[in-house]
Design a protein around this motif. Sequence first.
Motif, PDB file in Angstrom:
ATOM      1  N   ASN A 174       0.840  -1.166  -0.190  1.00  0.00           N
ATOM      2  CA  ASN A 174      -0.123   0.073  -0.069  1.00  0.00           C
ATOM      3  C   ASN A 174       0.853   1.095  -0.017  1.00  0.00           C
ATOM      4  N   ARG A 175       1.808   1.268   0.714  1.00  0.00           N
ATOM      5  CA  ARG A 175       2.961   2.418   0.728  1.00  0.00           C
ATOM      6  C   ARG A 175       3.303   2.912  -0.508  1.00  0.00           C
ATOM      7  N   THR A 176       3.845   1.669  -1.197  1.00  0.00           N
ATOM      8  CA  THR A 176       4.569   1.720  -2.641  1.00  0.00           C
ATOM      9  C   THR A 176       3.549   2.109  -3.434  1.00  0.00           C
ATOM     10  N   LYS A 177       2.427   1.869  -3.478  1.00  0.00           N
ATOM     11  CA  LYS A 177       1.309   2.068  -4.217  1.00  0.00           C
ATOM     12  C   LYS A 177       0.941   3.589  -4.073  1.00  0.00           C
ATOM     13  N   ARG A 178       0.901   4.041  -2.949  1.00  0.00           N
ATOM     14  CA  ARG A 178       0.775   5.525  -2.649  1.00  0.00           C
ATOM     15  C   ARG A 178       1.845   6.555  -3.232  1.00  0.00           C
ATOM     16  N   ASN A 211       0.871  11.672 -10.019  1.00  0.00           N
ATOM     17  CA  ASN A 211       0.327  13.000  -9.890  1.00  0.00           C
ATOM     18  C   ASN A 211       1.166  14.277 -10.463  1.00  0.00           C
ATOM     19  N   LYS A 264       1.336   6.494  -6.798  1.00  0.00           N
ATOM     20  CA  LYS A 264       0.297   7.443  -7.276  1.00  0.00           C
ATOM     21  C   LYS A 264       0.911   8.851  -7.132  1.00  0.00           C
ATOM     22  N   ASP A 265       1.708   9.257  -6.000  1.00  0.00           N
ATOM     23  CA  ASP A 265       2.066  10.569  -6.040  1.00  0.00           C
ATOM     24  C   ASP A 265       2.989  10.950  -7.125  1.00  0.00           C
TER      25      ASP A 265
END
Length: 228
Positions: free
Chosen positions: A87-91, A98, A94-95
């Motif tokens: 989940n941290r890597t996906k965030r 962006n 995602k950043d």
Amino acid sequence: MDSTAAALFDSYHQDYEHIIRNVKQILEKDAQQQFGEQRKATLRRVELDLDSADDLISQLEIEVQGIPASIRPQFSSRLKQAKIDMNRTKRLAKDMHNQVSRGDLLGPNKRFNMSSDSPYDDANERTRLLAGHERLNDASRRLQDSTRLALETEDAGADILRALHIQGEQIANARGTLNSADTSIDRASGTIQKMIRQMYKTRFILGAIGVVLVIVVALILYFKLIRH
């Protein structure tokens, strides 16, 4: 089977950690030094790697169910930590997406235009794509092995259930035989008791007849010898 599940879990977990380490390095270092289409291509490779990591997480969830309950908690803890890292890597990815989207709104970057034609970047990209493809093939092979193992386990379970069903029928038949034997024994016991009662009755009758005969003989002798 349990040891195989634990071994498969370790193998999938090692592959997962290898992918996540590479993705983090790309996002925290390589992608930070890239711009425009080069960064987009890198992020597309990251998405493929994250898809592979997701598949490995799914495999970990499957294998942890086949691990003995006595040691399952430690594997469940590793799985939980793997999901947190995922989940941290996906965030982080995602950043980065962006940032790329904001860069597109601001217009092209000259630094990227100067370096986008570098043949070394293309070779590096091909190498990473090939490595990612190889990891996907390995994950696919392991998935096939896990599926085959699950099918073999299912067949063994079906054989055990059939054997238990046959044994259940045999036990039921034996129980019916015992019930029939008990019934026959009860009938035989009743018959024997009747025969015993009949024997005592016969003895009583014979004894009575004997007594009567003795009395009759005694009377005959009395009248012939004494009264005569």
